[in-house]
Design an enzyme around this catalytic site. Structure first.
Site, mmCIF file in Angstrom:
data_model
loop_
_atom_site.group_PDB
_atom_site.id
_atom_site.type_symbol
_atom_site.label_atom_id
_atom_site.label_comp_id
_atom_site.label_asym_id
_atom_site.label_seq_id
_atom_site.Cartn_x
_atom_site.Cartn_y
_atom_site.Cartn_z
ATOM 1 N N ASP A 1 8.498 -37.323 27.333
ATOM 2 C CA ASP A 1 8.653 -35.979 27.782
ATOM 3 C C ASP A 1 8.926 -36.019 29.272
ATOM 4 O O ASP A 1 8.069 -36.097 30.026
ATOM 5 C CB ASP A 1 7.876 -35.059 27.159
ATOM 6 C CG ASP A 1 7.959 -33.619 27.752
ATOM 7 O OD1 ASP A 1 8.884 -33.252 28.420
ATOM 8 O OD2 ASP A 1 6.740 -32.863 27.562
ATOM 9 N N GLU B 1 13.241 -31.596 28.397
ATOM 10 C CA GLU B 1 11.961 -30.926 27.957
ATOM 11 C C GLU B 1 12.168 -29.572 26.964
ATOM 12 O O GLU B 1 11.389 -29.660 25.976
ATOM 13 C CB GLU B 1 11.021 -30.605 29.029
ATOM 14 C CG GLU B 1 9.547 -30.370 28.384
ATOM 15 C CD GLU B 1 8.637 -30.189 29.594
ATOM 16 O OE1 GLU B 1 7.281 -30.518 29.493
ATOM 17 O OE2 GLU B 1 9.030 -29.676 30.653
ATOM 18 N N GLU B 2 12.904 -28.762 27.716
ATOM 19 C CA GLU B 2 13.117 -27.479 26.661
ATOM 20 C C GLU B 2 13.818 -27.706 25.410
ATOM 21 O O GLU B 2 13.366 -27.044 24.336
ATOM 22 C CB GLU B 2 14.218 -26.518 27.547
ATOM 23 C CG GLU B 2 13.428 -25.867 28.695
ATOM 24 C CD GLU B 2 13.595 -26.676 29.943
ATOM 25 O OE1 GLU B 2 13.191 -26.474 31.261
ATOM 26 O OE2 GLU B 2 14.244 -27.783 29.775
#
Length: 494
Positions: free
Chosen positions: A241, A259-260
């Site tokens: 991540d 990451e979102e």
């Protein structure tokens, strides 16, 4: 927690009793449309009436969500969310601990508990978590160094300037629409069949790191993949991540990069934002066993929800999915006072390689322990265990800390190669996301490094000299290292 006895309801700055009683009463109300949903959220948070903007949520329902989808949401999904929230005291007889900076901590939650927490976030019920200092964290409370957890920032209008055409505004809202669709799909799945596995959240704080120059470890193998996405890698490999120090970054606000997107298609990761303080330079984070719920396409403003995803990842004897993610936050060289050229200084190379190593070492330690436990309890199946060991020592990563954080792709690839090798990974699947140029350049350099039997320590010394060489003339990290290797060959021949 919303159900805490210390969570009080105020009217004109005067306490009026338990806020939780008010929340439960409101959760028993029927909500039939988005305007009634807005009123419910404001009734939970009356001090924000006239301040909160729900135009993004309103636009989503009124322009993008079909009538059939709205009927299903307001008649099935939302009532189930209201119901699970009222069960919070039963699901959490004890308050959750906070994962504070500088500590090693582990929290394991059932998927039902996570569903309850995310429903609480959707209804914006977490006390002292509404005020924002920046796009990632709350402030003016004890939670100033924690990510936001109440979902209201995702409900705001995220349209670009009025000068844009309607078509351009629709495109700019695509990421927001897609994240909402991902979350609504998650809530729909929970309302329909209630998954019952466990997910573990683990904060890693390290007090010791390697002496990089002294390392004699060999560089692990690495395969570049110009096509494909990290989340589609083998479930037994360790997925990276590309984290923000506030885990999840802008997942419940603006933001739609690696990451979102990861948090949108694995929504259970969002629960970490409730109890995880921002990561320090010597910290990393593990997610163990999250379930994937969505398919998507695109990236950034082009990210688009495609549909539900049926996660077939095996569940082990501990009732945990066989999936491991490691979150490491790169240094943000776009911050005030920094320049992208700073990343070549040894102090920042050390910061990045230590950060990556801390996360990668925690992942290999977890997998080695898991493999030993599995081997001792299962008996035979040697071929199957061998295949499993190969994947468990494979790292799936890519352009960590590049893009908005202004990290150099070549430098970050070398840093991760060294950190993964030192941490005990045998192989890296390196996703270049369609970048054919860096794919061929990295392949060529990897061949040179392995043919010359360059160690982790040797490569570190080469990379550490980058700032000096770049002060003399512009040179890329790959060109710099390649020149070192060629010089080494020349010296050997002489």
């Amino acid at each position: 927690m919303p159900c805490s006895s210390r969570n009080l309801h105020y009217d004109k700055n005067q306490p009026q009793g338990s806020k939780w009683n008010l929340v439960c009463a409101l959760m028993n109300k029927k909500v039939s449309n988005v305007r009634e949903l807005e009123e419910l959220l404001l009734s939970v948070n009356p001090s924000y009436r006239g301040k909160w903007d729900f135009n993004g949520l309103r636009e989503f329902f009124e322009e993008y969500y079909e009538q059939e989808e709205q009927y299903e949401f307001f008649n099935h999904t939302l009532p189930a969310m209201q119901h699970i929230l009222t069960k919070m005291q039963h699901l959490f007889p004890d308050p959750l601990p906070l994962m504070t900076t500088g500590t090693n901590q582990t929290i394991t939650l059932t998927q039902a508990q996570i569903y309850c927490l995310l429903a609480a976030g959707f209804f914006c019920t977490f006390p002292q978590r509404n005020q924002m200092t920046n796009k990632y964290s709350t402030t003016k409370t004890q939670y100033g160094s924690y990510p936001s957890i109440n979902f209201q920032p995702l409900f705001r209008s995220q349209s670009k300037p009025e000068s844009m055409t309607s078509g351009e505004r629709i495109h700019s809202n695509l990421g927001q629409e897609s994240k909402l669709r991902c979350l609504f799909n998650y809530f729909s799945v929970q309302a329909s069949y209630s998954p019952c596995a466990k997910v573990t959240f683990k904060r890693i704080h390290a007090s010791q790191v390697p002496d990089w120059s002294a390392s004699k470890k060999k560089l692990c193998s690495c395969k570049t993949l110009v096509k494909g996405c990290l989340e589609d890698a083998h479930h037994k490999s360790v997925h990276v991540d590309f984290a923000n120090k506030y885990l999840g970054g802008g997942v419940i606000g603006k933001g739609c990069v690696q990451e979102e997107i990861l948090f949108a298609i694995f929504p259970e990761l969002i629960a970490s934002r409730l109890f995880t303080e921002s990561l320090a330079d010597n910290e990393a984070y593990l997610f163990i066993g999250p379930q994937r719920y969505c398919k998507y396409s695109g990236y950034g403003d082009n990210m688009e929800y495609v549909g539900p995803y049926k996660d077939m990842t095996p569940i082990d004897k501990t009732n945990t999915r066989d999936r491991l993610m490691v979150a490491i936050d790169a240094k943000d060289f776009s911050e005030a006072g920094f320049d992208a050229e700073d990343q070549y200084l040894q102090q920042w190379i050390l910061r990045e390689i230590n950060k990556a190593y801390i996360g990668f070492h925690a992942a290999t330690t977890h997998n080695d322990t898991k493999s030993k436990t599995s081997s001792s309890s299962s008996g035979g199946g040697g071929l199957q265990r061998s295949e499993s060991a190969v994947y468990r020592h494979t790292l799936s990563t890519g352009h960590w800390g590049c893009g908005a954080f202004r990290g150099n792709k070549e430098l970050k690839a070398l840093i991760q190669l060294m950190a993964a090798s030192e941490a005990g990974f045998h192989h890296i699947d390196y996703y270049t996301f369609g970048d054919a140029e860096i794919t061929s350049a990295l392949d060529a350099l990897l061949d040179e490094l392995h043919q010359a039997s360059i160690t982790v320590g040797g490569l570190f010394d080469m990379v550490s000299d980058l700032a000096v060489q770049r002060s003399i003339k512009p040179i890329s990290p790959f060109e710099h290292v390649s020149a070192y290797v060629k010089k080494w060959y020349s010296d050997v021949e002489e």
